[in-house]
Design a protein around this motif. Structure first.
Motif, PDB file in Angstrom:
ATOM      1  N   MET A 290       0.838  -1.203   0.000  1.00 22.56           N
ATOM      2  CA  MET A 290       0.000   0.000   0.000  1.00 22.56           C
ATOM      3  C   MET A 290       0.875   1.256   0.000  1.00 22.56           C
ATOM      4  SD  MET A 290      -3.259   0.970   2.328  1.00 22.56           S
ATOM      5  CE  MET A 290      -2.844   1.926   3.735  1.00 22.56           C
ATOM      6  N   ASN A 291       0.532   2.175  -0.857  1.00 22.79           N
ATOM      7  CA  ASN A 291       1.168   3.496  -0.894  1.00 22.79           C
ATOM      8  C   ASN A 291       0.104   4.547  -0.670  1.00 22.79           C
ATOM      9  OD1 ASN A 291       3.931   3.150  -1.405  1.00 22.79           O
ATOM     10  ND2 ASN A 291       3.495   2.655  -3.550  1.00 22.79           N
ATOM     11  N   CYS A 292       0.435   5.567   0.111  1.00 24.08           N
ATOM     12  CA  CYS A 292      -0.490   6.674   0.292  1.00 24.08           C
ATOM     13  C   CYS A 292       0.157   7.942  -0.247  1.00 24.08           C
ATOM     14  CB  CYS A 292      -0.857   6.836   1.766  1.00 24.08           C
ATOM     15  SG  CYS A 292      -1.746   5.389   2.399  1.00 24.08           S
ATOM     16  N   PHE A 293      -0.678   8.818  -0.766  1.00 24.37           N
ATOM     17  CA  PHE A 293      -0.187  10.018  -1.437  1.00 24.37           C
ATOM     18  C   PHE A 293      -0.847  11.241  -0.806  1.00 24.37           C
ATOM     19  CE2 PHE A 293      -0.352   6.381  -4.210  1.00 24.37           C
ATOM     20  CZ  PHE A 293       0.897   6.376  -4.837  1.00 24.37           C
ATOM     21  N   TYR A 294      -0.017  12.193  -0.378  1.00 27.97           N
ATOM     22  CA  TYR A 294      -0.547  13.481   0.082  1.00 27.97           C
ATOM     23  C   TYR A 294       0.282  14.574  -0.574  1.00 27.97           C
ATOM     24  CZ  TYR A 294      -2.439  17.303   2.697  1.00 27.97           C
ATOM     25  OH  TYR A 294      -3.068  18.483   3.013  1.00 27.97           O
ATOM     26  N   GLY A 295      -0.381  15.432  -1.348  1.00 27.96           N
ATOM     27  CA  GLY A 295       0.369  16.418  -2.120  1.00 27.96           C
ATOM     28  C   GLY A 295       1.353  15.680  -3.016  1.00 27.96           C
ATOM     29  N   SER A 296       2.636  16.043  -2.945  1.00 28.06           N
ATOM     30  CA  SER A 296       3.599  15.362  -3.804  1.00 28.06           C
ATOM     31  C   SER A 296       4.343  14.266  -3.041  1.00 28.06           C
ATOM     32  CB  SER A 296       4.589  16.384  -4.373  1.00 28.06           C
ATOM     33  OG  SER A 296       5.205  17.053  -3.299  1.00 28.06           O
ATOM     34  N   SER A 297       3.949  14.005  -1.771  1.00 29.84           N
ATOM     35  CA  SER A 297       4.721  12.988  -1.043  1.00 29.84           C
ATOM     36  C   SER A 297       4.038  11.629  -1.048  1.00 29.84           C
ATOM     37  CB  SER A 297       5.011  13.453   0.390  1.00 29.84           C
ATOM     38  OG  SER A 297       3.816  13.805   1.021  1.00 29.84           O
ATOM     39  N   VAL A 298       4.891  10.590  -1.048  1.00 25.01           N
ATOM     40  CA  VAL A 298       4.420   9.212  -0.996  1.00 25.01           C
ATOM     41  C   VAL A 298       4.737   8.689   0.397  1.00 25.01           C
ATOM     42  CG1 VAL A 298       4.599   6.921  -2.040  1.00 25.01           C
ATOM     43  CG2 VAL A 298       5.040   8.961  -3.424  1.00 25.01           C
ATOM     44  N   ILE A 299       3.728   8.106   1.044  1.00 25.58           N
ATOM     45  CA  ILE A 299       3.905   7.663   2.432  1.00 25.58           C
ATOM     46  C   ILE A 299       3.644   6.167   2.532  1.00 25.58           C
ATOM     47  CG2 ILE A 299       3.184   8.055   4.825  1.00 25.58           C
ATOM     48  CD1 ILE A 299       1.767  10.666   3.608  1.00 25.58           C
ATOM     49  N   GLN A 300       4.589   5.461   3.163  1.00 23.83           N
ATOM     50  CA  GLN A 300       4.351   4.042   3.453  1.00 23.83           C
ATOM     51  C   GLN A 300       3.813   3.932   4.880  1.00 23.83           C
ATOM     52  OE1 GLN A 300       7.652   3.855   1.444  1.00 23.83           O
ATOM     53  NE2 GLN A 300       6.266   3.303  -0.225  1.00 23.83           N
ATOM     54  N   PRO A 301       2.698   3.223   5.044  1.00 27.25           N
ATOM     55  CA  PRO A 301       2.113   3.133   6.384  1.00 27.25           C
ATOM     56  C   PRO A 301       2.914   2.213   7.309  1.00 27.25           C
ATOM     57  CG  PRO A 301       0.778   1.960   4.772  1.00 27.25           C
ATOM     58  CD  PRO A 301       1.924   2.536   4.024  1.00 27.25           C
ATOM     59  N   GLN A 302       2.697   2.388   8.617  1.00 33.92           N
ATOM     60  CA  GLN A 302       3.149   1.422   9.618  1.00 33.92           C
ATOM     61  C   GLN A 302       2.001   0.432   9.810  1.00 33.92           C
ATOM     62  OE1 GLN A 302       6.196   1.715  11.217  1.00 33.92           O
ATOM     63  NE2 GLN A 302       6.523   3.360   9.734  1.00 33.92           N
ATOM     64  N   TRP A 303       2.316  -0.857   9.913  1.00 31.11           N
ATOM     65  CA  TRP A 303       1.268  -1.873  10.006  1.00 31.11           C
ATOM     66  C   TRP A 303       1.212  -2.512  11.372  1.00 31.11           C
ATOM     67  CZ3 TRP A 303      -2.403  -2.300   6.486  1.00 31.11           C
ATOM     68  CH2 TRP A 303      -2.146  -1.802   5.204  1.00 31.11           C
ATOM     69  N   SER A 304      -0.009  -2.808  11.831  1.00 31.03           N
ATOM     70  CA  SER A 304      -0.150  -3.667  13.004  1.00 31.03           C
ATOM     71  C   SER A 304      -1.321  -4.613  12.773  1.00 31.03           C
ATOM     72  CB  SER A 304      -0.355  -2.821  14.262  1.00 31.03           C
ATOM     73  OG  SER A 304      -1.437  -1.942  14.068  1.00 31.03           O
ATOM     74  N   GLU A 305      -1.248  -5.786  13.433  1.00 32.85           N
ATOM     75  CA  GLU A 305      -2.327  -6.775  13.333  1.00 32.85           C
ATOM     76  C   GLU A 305      -3.335  -6.486  14.431  1.00 32.85           C
ATOM     77  OE1 GLU A 305      -2.478  -9.600  11.230  1.00 32.85           O
ATOM     78  OE2 GLU A 305      -0.873  -8.549  10.157  1.00 32.85           O
ATOM     79  N   VAL A 306      -4.627  -6.514  14.091  1.00 36.69           N
ATOM     80  CA  VAL A 306      -5.613  -6.281  15.140  1.00 36.69           C
ATOM     81  C   VAL A 306      -6.547  -7.471  15.329  1.00 36.69           C
ATOM     82  CG1 VAL A 306      -5.560  -3.770  15.073  1.00 36.69           C
ATOM     83  CG2 VAL A 306      -7.068  -4.994  13.515  1.00 36.69           C
TER      84      VAL A 306
END
Ligand SMILES: [Zn+2]
Length: 359
Positions: A290-306
């Motif tokens: 998964m990639n997230c985009f805000y403005g011109s930046s690409v953000i990789q999320p931190q994951w946790s199991e729930v």
């Protein structure tokens, strides 16, 4: 030694086995338009040629174009086709009739026009007449509710209590619906938020009154979309480009079962909110990509199991929100269909120091 090695391999591999759901439903890509023309504000306009290219693309690529009502029924019943789209046009500008009529006749797609009855009465020269709207019903149009006066619905007046504000908004919605129904006969209860702006209280009010409510953050409409905040893809201006629109039309709804922050409207101090998405795990897509985009930046999320087959993505913005509306878009590649993405968008509004923001 070989036996030990084998056991190690099994022990190591077990935590990666995911209880996968085998099928994930498709969604409906709702296109959102405003003006049709080349002499109107470009930022909210599509030209006749661009609109025709969109309509032609849908026809050539086996999309089923659904009315919003039928789309809702088929999402509920789990009977959506592999490729589904819907067409929506906000504000009811006069050019929608003068420029669009030939295309509506030619393609005969269902579409929805969201109108503001009070504005139509105040400045009739800008908007389609009720007669024109009625005649478009013969070519597939549903006429729906965009509030009476197209204000920023979450704004409170000076000295207005929350209860008074909510009552004023209820009237904005119900008075507009009453006029539409009186002019055109009873119409389905469909509402588009002016500027795509809402908060949990407004969404709750609309659902309570029996409406489906459409916003302006992107993503396909699927069974996990809240009835009070259904996403749409803007398709005007730079978003009219078919190269990028194609990916959106083919996108799939990411099963996000819970998201934070709860309101798109941030308080003055929340300039860099953390987004938390709780998502169903599935063998249909690769959450780790998964990639997230805000403005011109690409953000990789931190994951946790729930637990319960769910994963939680924590997304830290790398810059402050801009004043006004913006959105975070997240995409996850399909594991089964090359080039298709699961899509989720989270809208934000950051108010200025006076608690307001531009149109
Ligand atoms: Zn509008």
């Amino acid at each position: 030694m070989r036996v030990v090695g084998l056991w190690l391999a099994i022990l190591v591999s077990v935590p990666f086995v995911v209880l996968a759901k085998s099928t994930v439903a498709t969604g409906v890509a709702i296109l959102q338009y405003h003006h049709i023309g080349d002499d109107t504000p470009r930022v909210t306009s599509v030209t006749v040629a661009e609109l025709e290219a969109h309509f032609e693309f849908l026809a050539e690529n086996n999309f089923t174009v659904l009315s919003l009502t039928e789309a809702a029924e088929r999402i509920e019943a789990g009977t959506l086709p592999e490729r589904a789209a819907a067409i929506t046009i906000d504000d009811g500008w006069r050019n929608v009739y003068s420029e669009g009529l030939e295309l509506f006749k030619k393609y005969n797609y269902p579409f929805t026009i969201f109108v503001n009855p009070k504005l139509m009465a105040e400045t009739p020269r800008l908007y389609m007449t009720w007669d024109q709207l009625e005649s478009l019903q013969n070519y597939g149009a549903t006429i729906a509710n965009h509030s009476q006066s197209h204000g920023h619905m979450t704004w409170r007046l000076e000295n207005e209590s929350e209860a008074e504000w909510l009552e004023r908004q209820r009237n904005e919605i119900l008075a507009a619906q009453a006029e539409i129904d009186q002019r055109l006969g009873q119409q389905p209860k469909l509402f588009a938020y002016p500027y795509g702006e809402y908060n949990p209280q407004l969404a709750e009010l609309l659902v309570e009154e029996g409406f489906l409510a459409f916003a302006q953050h992107s993503g396909p409409w699927g069974k996990y979309s809240p009835d009070g905040a259904i996403p749409r893809f803007p398709a005007s201006a730079q978003y009219a480009n078919l190269e990028t629109l194609k990916t959106k039309l083919l996108s799939l709804p990411l099963p996000v079962v819970q998201s934070k922050p709860e309101s798109m409207i941030q308080s003055g101090s929340e300039v860099r909110p953390t987004v938390e998405l709780t998502i169903e795990q599935s063998e249909q897509y690769r959450l780790s990509q998964m990639n997230c985009f805000y403005g011109s930046s690409v953000i990789q999320p931190q994951w946790s199991e729930v637990g319960d087959g769910l994963s939680r993505a924590t997304i830290e913005l790398s810059s402050d929100l801009t004043i006004g509306r913006s959105r975070l878009n997240c995409t996850v590649p399909s594991a089964k269909q090359n080039g298709r993405f699961y899509w989720y968008s989270h809208p934000f509004v950051r108010p200025d120091e006076n608690g307001r923001w531009p149109d």
